[in-house]
Design an enzyme around this catalytic site. Structure first.
Site, mmCIF file in Angstrom:
data_model
loop_
_atom_site.group_PDB
_atom_site.id
_atom_site.type_symbol
_atom_site.label_atom_id
_atom_site.label_comp_id
_atom_site.label_asym_id
_atom_site.label_seq_id
_atom_site.Cartn_x
_atom_site.Cartn_y
_atom_site.Cartn_z
ATOM 1 N N LYS A 17 4.074 -6.433 -10.752
ATOM 2 C CA LYS A 17 3.316 -7.691 -10.627
ATOM 3 C C LYS A 17 2.028 -7.346 -9.881
ATOM 4 C CE LYS A 17 1.996 -10.883 -8.612
ATOM 5 N NZ LYS A 17 0.530 -11.147 -8.484
ATOM 6 N N GLU A 76 4.379 -2.244 2.494
ATOM 7 C CA GLU A 76 3.173 -1.601 3.032
ATOM 8 C C GLU A 76 2.189 -2.720 3.305
ATOM 9 O OE1 GLU A 76 2.872 1.504 3.646
ATOM 10 O OE2 GLU A 76 4.554 2.329 2.538
ATOM 11 N N CYS A 121 -6.491 -0.882 3.775
ATOM 12 C CA CYS A 121 -5.474 -1.239 4.775
ATOM 13 C C CYS A 121 -5.492 -0.305 5.972
ATOM 14 C CB CYS A 121 -4.102 -1.213 4.125
ATOM 15 S SG CYS A 121 -3.820 0.319 3.240
ATOM 16 N N GLU A 129 -6.784 -8.526 11.156
ATOM 17 C CA GLU A 129 -7.310 -7.655 10.105
ATOM 18 C C GLU A 129 -8.386 -8.431 9.333
ATOM 19 O OE1 GLU A 129 -4.885 -6.979 6.617
ATOM 20 O OE2 GLU A 129 -5.409 -4.870 6.627
HETATM 21 P P1 NAD Z 1 -1.550 -10.522 -0.532
HETATM 22 O O1 NAD Z 1 -0.378 -10.379 0.361
HETATM 23 O O2 NAD Z 1 -2.215 -11.824 -0.596
HETATM 24 O O3 NAD Z 1 -1.152 -10.155 -2.019
HETATM 25 C C1 NAD Z 1 -0.532 -8.935 -2.350
HETATM 26 C C2 NAD Z 1 0.315 -9.140 -3.582
HETATM 27 O O4 NAD Z 1 1.349 -10.057 -3.257
HETATM 28 C C3 NAD Z 1 -0.435 -9.730 -4.767
HETATM 29 O O5 NAD Z 1 0.072 -9.186 -5.963
HETATM 30 C C4 NAD Z 1 -0.070 -11.204 -4.698
HETATM 31 O O6 NAD Z 1 -0.126 -11.847 -5.935
HETATM 32 C C5 NAD Z 1 1.350 -11.115 -4.197
HETATM 33 N N1 NAD Z 1 1.835 -12.318 -3.508
HETATM 34 C C6 NAD Z 1 1.116 -13.212 -2.805
HETATM 35 N N2 NAD Z 1 1.941 -14.196 -2.336
HETATM 36 C C7 NAD Z 1 3.175 -13.889 -2.765
HETATM 37 C C8 NAD Z 1 4.447 -14.510 -2.616
HETATM 38 N N3 NAD Z 1 4.596 -15.643 -1.934
HETATM 39 N N4 NAD Z 1 5.509 -13.922 -3.182
HETATM 40 C C9 NAD Z 1 5.388 -12.765 -3.864
HETATM 41 N N5 NAD Z 1 4.213 -12.142 -4.062
HETATM 42 C C10 NAD Z 1 3.127 -12.694 -3.509
HETATM 43 O O7 NAD Z 1 -2.547 -9.369 -0.122
HETATM 44 P P2 NAD Z 1 -3.952 -9.060 -0.784
HETATM 45 O O8 NAD Z 1 -4.941 -9.993 -0.205
HETATM 46 O O9 NAD Z 1 -3.836 -8.976 -2.257
HETATM 47 O O10 NAD Z 1 -4.201 -7.577 -0.268
HETATM 48 C C11 NAD Z 1 -4.787 -7.320 0.940
HETATM 49 C C12 NAD Z 1 -3.739 -6.953 1.951
HETATM 50 O O11 NAD Z 1 -3.005 -5.817 1.480
HETATM 51 C C13 NAD Z 1 -4.328 -6.509 3.250
HETATM 52 O O12 NAD Z 1 -3.630 -7.088 4.310
HETATM 53 C C14 NAD Z 1 -4.154 -4.998 3.251
HETATM 54 O O13 NAD Z 1 -4.078 -4.412 4.514
HETATM 55 C C15 NAD Z 1 -2.895 -4.843 2.498
HETATM 56 N N6 NAD Z 1 -2.807 -3.502 1.909
HETATM 57 C C16 NAD Z 1 -1.926 -2.617 2.447
HETATM 58 C C17 NAD Z 1 -1.845 -1.321 1.949
HETATM 59 C C18 NAD Z 1 -0.866 -0.341 2.531
HETATM 60 O O14 NAD Z 1 -0.556 0.647 1.879
HETATM 61 N N7 NAD Z 1 -0.361 -0.556 3.721
HETATM 62 C C19 NAD Z 1 -2.639 -0.927 0.882
HETATM 63 C C20 NAD Z 1 -3.523 -1.863 0.347
HETATM 64 C C21 NAD Z 1 -3.591 -3.152 0.876
#
Ligand code: NAD
Length: 496
Positions: A185, A261, A296, A395
């Protein structure tokens, strides 16, 4: 050169990929979003819901139990994934274009850095899988045991938009190689490149149902996947807020295995024993600003000894100029836009808050604006700010670094560890004992000494505290996508 025109020649697939076919969402709904590059509408990506998720999981389950993939010897899975990597290489330009189109990150950066990295991830795991052994409990009299890793079954992967294919490959490559069937997804902001990869999995020879992509909103499609009873593991990268929800979904459904992550606020400690401040500033900028700070593990909190503060800031201001954003389709530009207008406003709000709090806010001086509608943010340095400020604690996920002066290494460590996050960090010092002391005591999953971000696929990646649990990358990753099973054998005959 501007590569925007090349998009017009692409036949962009926007439907979900289920059981080896591209299909519309059953509800016929699609996602509409505004491009951060030029304000134009991007539309048509299938907005799947639980009906499509159920379908994908059902086919994935069927494929898993059919053994068409799960029972293939590792050496055969390896050949197929190496073929997939080659196909990704062949389609590198298209993958880079799709990711630029959707996320606004520079084409140059995708083409030369992110997409090659994703391909390398697939190759790393493929090459490793048939050289990996399970374990045996040494024979004791008539008893003998082996501990083997078995696939989980159907697994789900929920990924973010900031490095779409690298993070996806961190998950699908080890998951597939361990014999699982997978439902991906992707983030609603970046679904096209993984759909292209889905087409390539078919070409590479991955059987129908083994690799599926369900596009759609997180709260709908992502939630349905994480709540599904037949999904045995959910592997998530994204914000800590969503990560906590994923844990809840697991508890509300079937206690599926969870790996997360999540976010970070990387501490970058520079001590009074660091003589190479110019290099420390250069490496910081390289890791902080290259994707408009949407990383991240970005080292977004510099914690620096007071004696070095002024010189470091001087160097860092110069480095900012190398990361001024511009038209992402222009191959001369190393930096493009932030992912969306929403993200743009969120980052600007943090910068404004720092100003309102009386902080010193410096931004790169050069400008390369290509469109009035472009959501680009100048590399920004914030200093003279309270360590309690939201700007320091939260963040930001933008090109904004805070610089905090401290006295001595213990104060530096105490501030570094005061964060709820613990993903990656660094210490810069010429004193080896001091480097070891900080590395040992800093609360992050990964710590760099006099460097940042050049760890390769052999290094496990994942955080502590609210940065998550579990590891991507490295051979440890195979353990994430499998269960340990013990087979205990008691011999009744032929005993001496
Ligand atoms: P997000 O949590 O909003 O979304 C991430 C994913 O989760 C997307 O596919 C989104 O559609 C899905 N999602 C959102 N709400 C959900 C729910 N209720 N149930 C299931 N899935 C859901 O994050 P984002 O804004 O897309 O990404 C940025 C964040 O990701 C930042 O906090 C960043 O630090 C983190 N990130 C971490 C890493 C790592 O390896 N640690 C790498 C890249 C990004």
């Amino acid at each position: 050169m501007n590569v925007r025109k090349k998009l017009e020649n692409l036949n962009i697939e926007k439907r979900a990929y289920i059981n080896g076919e591209f299909v519309e969402a059953e509800n016929r709904k699609t996602i509409e979003k505004i491009s951060s590059i030029d304000g134009l509408i991007i539309s048509g990506i299938a907005a799947c819901d639980d009906v499509d998720v159920n379908k994908a999981v059902e086919f994935a389950k069927k494929s898993f139990y059919s053994g068409s993939w799960s029972m293939l010897p590792p050496s055969e899975k390896k050949i197929i994934l190496l073929k997939l990597a080659d196909l990704m290489e062949k389609n590198r330009e298209e993958l880079a274009l799709l990711d630029t189109y959707e996320t606004g990150r520079s084409y140059q950066n995708y083409f030369y850095d992110s997409i090659p990295k994703a391909i390398e991830v697939v190759r790393y795991f493929a090459e490793a899988v048939d050289k990996y052994y399970d374990k045996a409990i040494p024979p004791r009299g008539s008893e003998f045991g082996v501990i083997i890793r078995v696939p989980l079954g159907v697994v789900g992967a929920i990924t973010p938009w900031n490095d779409p294919l690298v993070v996806a490959a961190w998950k699908f490559a080890p998951a597939l190689l361990m014999g699982n069937s997978i439902v991906m997804k992707p983030a609603e902001q970046s679904s096209l490149s993984i759909l292209k990869v889905a087409a390539l999995t078919r070409e590479a020879g991955i059987p129908s149902g083994v690799f599926n992509v369900v596009t759609g909103y997180g709260e709908v499609a992502g939630k349905a996947l994480a709540l599904h009873k037949d999904v045995r593991g959910i592997f998530f990268t994204g914000s800590s807020t969503t990560g906590k929800r994923i844990l809840e979904y697991s508890g509300q459904s079937n206690m599926k295995k969870v790996a997360l992550e999540c976010g970070g606020k990387g501490p970058y400690i520079v001590t009074n024993n660091c003589s190479n401040l110019a290099e420390a500033a250069k490496v910081l900028a390289d890791n902080m600003f290259y994707n408009q700070g949407q990383i991240c593990s970005a080292p977004s909190r510099v914690i620096i000894d007071k004696s070095k503060f002024n010189d470091f800031i001087k160097y860092l201001k110069l480095e900012c100029e190398r990361y001024v954003p511009g038209d992402p389709y222009d191959t001369d530009n190393n930096v493009g836009c932030v992912v969306s207008p929403e993200q743009y406003h969120k980052i600007q709000k943090y910068i404004q808050q720092a100003k309102d709090e009386g902080a010193e806010v410096y931004q790169a001086q050069n400008k390369k604006l290509h469109s009035e509608k472009a959501c680009c943010i100048q590399p920004t340095i914030i200093s003279n700010i309270s360590i309690m400020s939201k700007v320091v604690v939260e963040e930001i996920f933008g090109p904004v670094v805070v610089v905090l002066p401290v006295e001595g290494v213990d104060e530096a460590l105490s501030i570094a560890n005061s964060s709820d996050y613990g993903l990656a960090g660094a210490v810069w010092t010429d004193d080896l004992d001091e480097a070891y002391y900080v590395a040992r005591n800093i609360e992050t999953g990964l710590v760099h000494i006099n460097s940042y971000g050049n760890d390769d696929n052999s290094a496990p990646f994942g955080g502590v505290k609210e940065s998550g649990l579990g590891k991507d990358k490295s051979l440890y990753s195979f353990d994430e996508y499998s269960d340990l099973k013990t087979i205990w054998f008691h011999s009744r005959n032929y005993q001496r």
